[in-house]
Design a protein around this motif. Structure first.
Motif, PDB file in Angstrom:
ATOM      1  N   ASN A  53       0.818  -1.219   0.000  1.00  0.00           N
ATOM      2  CA  ASN A  53       0.000   0.000   0.000  1.00  0.00           C
ATOM      3  C   ASN A  53       0.848   1.264   0.000  1.00  0.00           C
ATOM      4  OD1 ASN A  53      -2.314  -1.497   0.004  1.00  0.00           O
ATOM      5  ND2 ASN A  53      -2.839  -1.114   2.134  1.00  0.00           N
ATOM      6  N   SER A  57       1.150   3.929  -3.036  1.00  0.00           N
ATOM      7  CA  SER A  57       0.887   5.351  -2.806  1.00  0.00           C
ATOM      8  C   SER A  57       2.055   6.202  -3.281  1.00  0.00           C
ATOM      9  CB  SER A  57       0.624   5.583  -1.320  1.00  0.00           C
ATOM     10  OG  SER A  57       0.286   6.927  -1.063  1.00  0.00           O
ATOM     11  N   CYS A 145      -3.337   1.817  -7.478  1.00  0.00           N
ATOM     12  CA  CYS A 145      -3.746   2.795  -6.472  1.00  0.00           C
ATOM     13  C   CYS A 145      -4.898   3.669  -6.958  1.00  0.00           C
ATOM     14  CB  CYS A 145      -2.547   3.673  -6.097  1.00  0.00           C
ATOM     15  SG  CYS A 145      -2.771   4.620  -4.588  1.00  0.00           S
TER      16      CYS A 145
END
Length: 205
Positions: A53, A57, A145
């Motif tokens: 994650n 990002s 994302c």
């Protein structure tokens, strides 16, 4: 919308660019934290999830930051008036040029004896950025994302992307710190962004 360097719209655009780079920087630092945990404590599903994650990002915000830089260079918030494949070609050309410029910059600094002590061997930098870098950068930004897509869990392997392209992303990111990172002890005024509050504030007027 077109704008002139130094004007009010340019000033607001630079604030948005600063914000985007700060988000990129935050994501990278968080990724480094989980990457270190993965090495020191071992790989688990949760650590992998959090590392994924934070790296996703980082990819997303770095790409958006570059698009914001492209808009400022063009003096146009629309980046380009072209559509479809022509728009993609222009954007990817900008990304490829920027990535190659950064690698060449380090290569030339080593050749000229002015590189910092921490740089790698010249062979690390004396390379051609792969032809598919900008295309893959855009595709991964969109689907790991930006958008919910089935490819995220099947055909877009972020580990492979990291192994193939991380050094280019890292040096683009590092190159941007000097202009867009915070150089003062006081946190910058980002107008509405840093004025955000969940508290009810009294009107003193």
């Amino acid at each position: 919308m077109k704008f002139e360097t130094g004007g009010e719209l340019d000033s607001d655009h630079c604030i948005a660019l600063t914000h985007e780079f700060f988000r990129c920087n935050d994501a990278f630092k968080l990724f480094c934290h989980y990457a270190e945990l993965m090495v020191t404590k071992g790989k688990t599903r949760e650590i992998s999830y959090r590392a994924y994650n934070s790296y996703a990002s980082f990819v997303h915000h770095l790409y958006e930051f570059l698009m914001g830089c492209h808009a400022r260079d063009a003096g146009n918030t629309n980046i380009t008036n072209k559509k479809g494949d022509e728009r993609i070609r222009i954007i990817e050309g900008y990304v490829m040029h920027h990535a190659q410029r950064v690698m060449n910059q380090y290569r030339d600094a080593i050749k000229n004896g002015i590189a910092p002590d921490w740089v790698n061997d010249i062979g690390f930098y004396d390379v051609e950025v792969p032809d598919c870098f900008a295309k893959d950068f855009r595709e991964y930004r969109n689907k790991i994302c930006g958008h919910v897509a089935f490819e995220r869990s099947s055909t877009l392997n972020l580990s492979e992307f990291y192994q193939k392209y991380h050094k280019f992303l890292y040096y683009i990111y590092r190159d941007s710190i000097y202009c867009w990172g915070s150089n003062t002890q006081e946190f910058p005024n980002l107008k509405d962004i840093t004025d955000f509050s969940v508290m009810v504030e009294e009107d003193n007027n």
